[in-house]
Design a protein around this motif. Structure first.
Motif, PDB file in Angstrom:
ATOM      1  N   PRO A  77       0.806  -1.226   0.000  1.00 43.18           N
ATOM      2  CA  PRO A  77       0.000   0.000   0.000  1.00 43.18           C
ATOM      3  C   PRO A  77       0.837   1.275   0.000  1.00 43.18           C
ATOM      4  O   PRO A  77       0.425   2.286  -0.570  1.00 43.18           O
ATOM      5  CB  PRO A  77      -0.815  -0.126   1.284  1.00 43.18           C
ATOM      6  N   ALA A  78       2.016   1.236   0.607  1.00 42.13           N
ATOM      7  CA  ALA A  78       2.836   2.452   0.641  1.00 42.13           C
ATOM      8  C   ALA A  78       3.255   2.847  -0.768  1.00 42.13           C
ATOM      9  O   ALA A  78       3.189   4.029  -1.143  1.00 42.13           O
ATOM     10  CB  ALA A  78       4.068   2.238   1.525  1.00 42.13           C
ATOM     11  N   ALA A 107       0.199   4.100  -2.761  1.00 39.88           N
ATOM     12  CA  ALA A 107      -0.093   5.507  -2.485  1.00 39.88           C
ATOM     13  C   ALA A 107       0.947   6.405  -3.156  1.00 39.88           C
ATOM     14  O   ALA A 107       0.600   7.408  -3.794  1.00 39.88           O
ATOM     15  CB  ALA A 107      -0.117   5.752  -0.973  1.00 39.88           C
ATOM     16  N   ILE A 137       0.258   6.646  -6.759  1.00 40.41           N
ATOM     17  CA  ILE A 137      -0.935   7.445  -7.049  1.00 40.41           C
ATOM     18  C   ILE A 137      -0.576   8.928  -7.033  1.00 40.41           C
ATOM     19  O   ILE A 137      -0.959   9.693  -7.927  1.00 40.41           O
ATOM     20  CB  ILE A 137      -2.047   7.140  -6.019  1.00 40.41           C
ATOM     21  N   LEU A 138       0.196   9.331  -6.026  1.00 41.76           N
ATOM     22  CA  LEU A 138       0.610  10.735  -5.970  1.00 41.76           C
ATOM     23  C   LEU A 138       1.438  11.093  -7.207  1.00 41.76           C
ATOM     24  O   LEU A 138       1.284  12.170  -7.796  1.00 41.76           O
ATOM     25  CB  LEU A 138       1.413  11.005  -4.697  1.00 41.76           C
ATOM     26  N   PHE A 150      -0.825  11.548 -10.110  1.00 39.35           N
ATOM     27  CA  PHE A 150      -1.467  12.863 -10.072  1.00 39.35           C
ATOM     28  C   PHE A 150      -0.501  13.942 -10.541  1.00 39.35           C
ATOM     29  O   PHE A 150      -0.872  14.840 -11.297  1.00 39.35           O
ATOM     30  CB  PHE A 150      -1.980  13.177  -8.666  1.00 39.35           C
ATOM     31  N   ALA A 168      -2.268  14.981 -13.738  1.00 36.59           N
ATOM     32  CA  ALA A 168      -3.172  16.075 -13.395  1.00 36.59           C
ATOM     33  C   ALA A 168      -2.437  17.374 -13.103  1.00 36.59           C
ATOM     34  O   ALA A 168      -3.057  18.423 -13.001  1.00 36.59           O
ATOM     35  CB  ALA A 168      -4.031  15.670 -12.194  1.00 36.59           C
ATOM     36  N   GLY A 169      -1.128  17.318 -12.937  1.00 32.11           N
ATOM     37  CA  GLY A 169      -0.395  18.553 -12.710  1.00 32.11           C
ATOM     38  C   GLY A 169      -0.309  18.988 -11.262  1.00 32.11           C
ATOM     39  O   GLY A 169      -0.075  20.167 -10.978  1.00 32.11           O
ATOM     40  N   THR A 170      -0.512  18.082 -10.329  1.00 39.23           N
ATOM     41  CA  THR A 170      -0.291  18.441  -8.928  1.00 39.23           C
ATOM     42  C   THR A 170       1.209  18.530  -8.668  1.00 39.23           C
ATOM     43  O   THR A 170       2.013  18.256  -9.549  1.00 39.23           O
ATOM     44  CB  THR A 170      -0.883  17.368  -7.987  1.00 39.23           C
ATOM     45  N   GLY A 171       1.579  18.902  -7.448  1.00 42.60           N
ATOM     46  CA  GLY A 171       3.000  19.074  -7.148  1.00 42.60           C
ATOM     47  C   GLY A 171       3.431  18.351  -5.895  1.00 42.60           C
ATOM     48  O   GLY A 171       4.191  18.884  -5.095  1.00 42.60           O
ATOM     49  N   PHE A 172       2.970  17.110  -5.735  1.00 37.78           N
ATOM     50  CA  PHE A 172       3.309  16.383  -4.502  1.00 37.78           C
ATOM     51  C   PHE A 172       4.814  16.235  -4.313  1.00 37.78           C
ATOM     52  O   PHE A 172       5.302  16.225  -3.202  1.00 37.78           O
ATOM     53  CB  PHE A 172       2.661  14.995  -4.516  1.00 37.78           C
ATOM     54  N   TYR A 173       5.508  16.054  -5.434  1.00 38.16           N
ATOM     55  CA  TYR A 173       6.956  15.850  -5.316  1.00 38.16           C
ATOM     56  C   TYR A 173       7.737  17.035  -5.881  1.00 38.16           C
ATOM     57  O   TYR A 173       8.917  16.931  -6.155  1.00 38.16           O
ATOM     58  CB  TYR A 173       7.358  14.555  -6.033  1.00 38.16           C
ATOM     59  N   GLY A 228       5.553  20.892  -2.508  1.00 34.91           N
ATOM     60  CA  GLY A 228       5.748  19.464  -2.265  1.00 34.91           C
ATOM     61  C   GLY A 228       7.183  19.168  -1.882  1.00 34.91           C
ATOM     62  O   GLY A 228       7.978  20.071  -1.673  1.00 34.91           O
ATOM     63  N   LEU A 282       9.528  13.007   0.079  1.00 33.20           N
ATOM     64  CA  LEU A 282       8.363  12.207   0.449  1.00 33.20           C
ATOM     65  C   LEU A 282       8.352  10.927  -0.377  1.00 33.20           C
ATOM     66  O   LEU A 282       8.024   9.850   0.124  1.00 33.20           O
ATOM     67  CB  LEU A 282       7.065  12.997   0.223  1.00 33.20           C
ATOM     68  N   LEU A 328       8.216   7.107   1.194  1.00 35.86           N
ATOM     69  CA  LEU A 328       7.156   6.145   0.874  1.00 35.86           C
ATOM     70  C   LEU A 328       7.721   4.961   0.109  1.00 35.86           C
ATOM     71  O   LEU A 328       7.373   3.811   0.357  1.00 35.86           O
ATOM     72  CB  LEU A 328       6.044   6.823   0.053  1.00 35.86           C
TER      73      LEU A 328
END
Ligand code: HEM
Ligand SMILES: [Cu+2]
Lengths: 626, 243
Positions: free
Chosen positions: A217-218, A221, A224-225, A228, A232-237, A243, A247, A251
């Motif tokens: 699961p780690a 997840a 998945i980030l 995205f 989708a253009g997010t900035g988790f990393y 971001g 991280l 993970l």
């Protein structure tokens, strides 16, 4: 659709195994699924091996350009990803599938159709990863996929997408298989088979499956980030977006370190079966072995940041993770002594299986020792990202896992096929692998300490690393040839190998009590378990395995009429549903028309694949399972 | 919940889809006496704990980050304290909690052989779940109007991802409950198949519990001035090189 399945309930003849392609496509028999896992994984192993040979050819001399730098990135990424997720893990799952239900005296796994489903999804994931080659988009950011190498700004192509979607699909396959194995071990044991009478290999099946469902699961997840960020253009990393690239590392390694035990514990389980048989002595310290396995699994979740000593975590974290990492070497060392203690004063028989098993014990120690070396942060600051690390993990993964899997193959091959692999070729196979392996990986310690970095596509003349690298490359080809010998052995054996008896090794566990190969229903009557090493007890009673004194023949068990045994029906829904999943995943990767529903923009293949997948699952839920 | 979990005597429910539980077709009884599907569900929930654990860890690591960037003049709003509506979400959280109660009642009904009760309470549970989802949908569109999207800032990204995946779990749960309801209406779920309901219940309660955690961490703990909790968490995070 259910009506198609209905007549089969009655018509299914269970005494003779069905033949033909269709029977394999629809099979839910754990033995066949095990074979399919094994064969597929071996093909992927060859593919990963070819990738490795290209890498080694490129590095044979300084400044070669056999492949470009970009291609080199793809090759080492796909080599690692293939070996870990497509070769070693599924090969372990092959043994889980084939051997564990027989060892615990079950007729099949708890959820036979789910088992088939896991296999088909795994196959789809493997195909997706490798399709990337045909789209000129092979993954290229390492098997660990560090941010920001995976970000769209640095890696705008589809390469990373193939990797992340492929891994996501494979993760689903692994987790489903693991749930199945957990439940099977807990719930399907033969009467009298208490947990502490269970063969060690079945124990490791359980522990590894628990590790799988807790560790995957780690990365699910994390991926998945990443998806995205990329889709989708997010900035988790992305640092600029608030971001943090670290991280990802956390993970990934929260998954990644348990993953290395997922890779090696099955091999440990295998040699824990083999060494006692060929020492004619019960495993020394069985319960300690069980506890050590549990301890490794538990501690394995608390050491992940030893992969991150050089990112600047600060002294406290470094010290804590160094401590926990050194701690985990203790239960690992305990196992080594268990195996040695088993061999002490045993009457040893050095069959090929035993050679590979002892090979594991010796080679894994070397990998463990280098592991403890870079468990120390100051030491690791020199070794991190050099060939020393490559040497370390190949000693544990090849010298450990691959040797163990080869041992298992030589050991159980007669049970699976009814024929014994040729021992003379087997010895050639082992010694070539042993010499080739050490010639390849031992010098990597030297070039690593001399500063040769991993992941670079070439090096300069005046680095001085040239001679060792040539030596290493030659070693790699010797190692590769040993697999050729193995293939020849398998082909020869299947054609006209020596026919195996039910119990050719005079083994200890009950999978050897049934015929070779076992009937579809495994055991005509489910064995009653009264002792650990039940088969030895049946054969020798109190005299013990090494005594050679046979017990008086036990009263023959009442034979059950095989045609009265109820077996699960074959089903094609797992294949259909997995195909839907494959299409869904492919829809995320190749150009196809986009469907817009409200805020959602979906490539058309995604809902089509999803629909096939879900409808097939529903159909399967309502089909009679038998 | 405890009751739903502890009803072991239904272990031999009608398990068409596996060979480890049902004994109506001559399969051997299981080693533990528990139905295999139930053990599988527990294993799945353990695994799902790790999944939400990872997403929640991500959220907590980035919690307060949007404010920090905003105050440093580098980020844009909307910020959590401007946009989160605690009373509104409290109501939907209450709705979801109540659905756990109706779930327990549904299981209790069928264990007593009360098919009508099962249908009523299953329907109620699915309905409450759907109301919760409607609330979430409305909340999301409202945020969208106020300018917060998935990619607006790190708060938007982590908020929509965490709560969105929870919503997806609830959606699956509602579909599952509806499937059970339809099966029941077609005469499918009898007393000896109460296990089917029990397993769905396990999942449903789990999803509820996860929401309690998310609700607390995302909504209830204040953001505006970085609170003590986040402060201490920040110290810990810095220790491992994050935050
Ligand atoms: C005695 C037990 C072990 C210890 C103390 C240990 C320690 C370590 C440490 C500290 C690293 C990080 C080095 C670096 O990147 O600078 C490492 C890397 C690695 N270890 Fe081990 N290890 C042990 C056993 C294993 C086992 C059993 C496996 C697999 C079967 C394994 C597989 C790996 C892999 C694949 C890497 C490299 C990951 C990468 O960066 O790509 N290790 N090990
Ligand atoms: Cu590690």
């Amino acid at each position: 659709m259910a009506s198609i399945a209905q007549p089969q309930v009655m018509a299914q003849p269970i005494t003779k195994p069905a033949t033909g392609l269709w029977s394999w496509l629809t099979t839910v028999d754990h033995k066949r699924i095990g074979i399919m896992y094994g064969v597929t994984a071996f093909l992927f192993l060859l593919l990963g091996g070819v990738e490795a040979l290209i890498i080694r050819t490129q590095l044979a001399r300084p400044n070669l350009d056999v492949v470009s730098a970009a291609r080199y990135n793809e090759l080492f990424t796909m080599h690692g990803t293939t070996m870990i997720f497509l070769a070693l893990m599924p090969m372990s799952v092959a043994f889980f599938n084939y051997v564990m239900p027989l060892q615990i005296g079950a007729r099949d796994v708890a959820f036979p159709r789910l088992n088939a489903y896991s296999y088909w999804i795994f196959l789809g994931g493997g195909i997706i990863l490798n399709l990337s080659w045909f789209f000129h988009a092979a993954p290229n950011a390492g098997w660990y996929g560090y941010a920001p190498l995976t970000s769209t700004s640095w890696n705008p192509g589809r390469n990373v997408d193939f990797w992340l979607i492929g891994l996501q699909v494979l993760g689903v396959a692994s987790m489903l298989a693991a749930f199945n194995m957990i439940v099977t071990v807990i719930n399907m044991r033969a009467p009298g088979m208490t947990m502490m009478r269970m063969p060690i290999f079945s124990w490791t099946t359980l522990i590894v499956s628990i590790l799988l469902v807790m560790a995957f699961p780690a990365i699910t997840a994390a991926l998945i980030l990443l998806a995205f960020d990329r889709y989708a253009g997010t900035g988790f990393y992305e640092y600029a977006a608030g971001g943090d690239p670290l991280l990802w590392q956390h993970l990934f390694w929260v998954f990644g370190h348990p993953e290395v035990y997922i890779l090696v514990l099955p091999a440990f389980g295998i040699v824990s079966e083999i060494i006692p048989v060929f020492s004619r002595k019960p495993l020394f310290g069985y319960s300690v072995m069980v506890y050590a396995t549990c301890a490794i699994a538990f501690l394995g979740f608390g050491v992940w940041a030893h992969h991150m000593f050089t990112v600047g975590m600060g002294p406290t974290a470094n010290a804590v993770f160094a401590g926990s990492t050194m701690l985990i070497a203790i239960p690992t060392g305990v196992k080594i002594f268990n195996w040695l203690g088993t061999m002490v004063k045993g009457s040893l028989r050095f069959t090929t299986a035993m050679l590979f098993a002892v090979g594991l014990v010796s080679q894994f120690v070397i990998g463990g020792l280098s592991g403890v070396m870079h468990a120390s942060p100051p030491v690791d600051s020199q070794q991190n990202d050099t060939y020393f690390i490559i040497a370390h993990f190949h000693y544990v993964l090849f010298g450990g896992t691959v040797f163990g899997l080869m041992a298992g193959t030589y050991f159980w091959f007669p049970k699976i096929t009814g024929r014994l692999l040729d021992e003379r070729l087997g010895k050639w196979n082992f010694w070539m692998a042993f010499v080739g392996f050490n010639a390849t990986f031992f010098p990597m310690h030297f070039v690593g300490l001399a500063g040769m970095p991993r992941r670079y596509f070439t090096y300069s003349e005046d680095s001085g690393w040239g001679p060792w690298n040539l030596f290493i490359t030659i070693g790699a080809f010797v190692l590769a040839t040993s697999f050729l010998v193995f293939i020849i052995n398998v082909v020869k054996t299947l054609r006209n190998g020596e026919v195996a008896s039910d119990d050719p090794w005079d083994a200890a566990t009950i999978e050897w009590a049934t015929s070779s190969p076992p009937p579809v229903y495994n055991f005509a009557s489910i064995p009653e378990i009264t002792h650990r090493d039940q088969l030895w007890w049946d054969k020798y009673g109190d005299h013990g395995a090494g005594s050679g004194v046979e017990r008086k023949a036990p009263a023959p068990k009442e034979q059950v009429d095989p045609s009265s045994i109820h077996l699960p029906n074959p089903s094609y829904f797992p294949l259909v549903s997995a195909f839907g999943f494959f299409i869904l995943a492919l829809g995320m990767l190749i150009d196809n028309p986009v469907l817009t529903i409200g805020l959602l923009h979906l490539p058309i293949l995604v809902p089509i694949g999803g629909l096939i997948m879900v409808v097939a699952i529903y159909a399967w839920a309502f089909e009679p399972a038998g | 919940m405890a009751q739903a979990v502890a009803t072991l005597e239904t272990a031999h429910g009608g398990g068409e889809s596996h060979i480890g539980g049902a004994d109506h077709s001559g399969h051997p009884p299981t080693s533990t006496g528990l139905d295999s599907r139930k053990i599988a569900m527990w294993a799945f929930l353990a695994s799902d704990c790790m999944f939400f654990g990872s997403l929640i860890a991500m959220y907590m690591i980035y919690r307060g980050e949007a404010e920090r960037l905003y105050q440093a003049g580098q980020g844009i709003g909307p910020l959590p304290h401007e946009i989160l509506d605690i009373p509104y979400t409290s109501i939907s959280a209450f709705v979801l909690l109540m659905s756990s109660l109706t779930m327990v009642l549904a299981l209790a009904s069928i264990q007593k052989g009360n098919v009508r009760g099962l249908r009523i309470w299953l329907g109620a549970t699915a309905l409450l779940g759907a109301v919760f989802l409607g609330g979430q949908f409305f909340e999301f569109t409202e945020f969208k109007h106020e300018g917060l999207g998935l990619t607006t800032n790190i708060f938007g990204s982590s908020f929509f991802t965490l709560t969105g995946f929870h919503g997806a779990h609830v959606t699956i749960g509602v579909i599952w409950l509806m499937s059970l309801l339809i099966m029941s209406l077609r005469g499918g779920v009898r007393k000896d198949q109460a296990l089917n309901v029990e397993i769905a219940g396990l999942y449903w309660h789990f999803v509820d519990i996860v929401w309690i955690v998310i609700f607390t961490l995302v909504y209830l703990i204040p953001y505006d001035e970085i609170s003590t909790i986040t402060h201490e968490a920040e110290g810990a995070l810095r220790q491992i090189g994050l935050g």
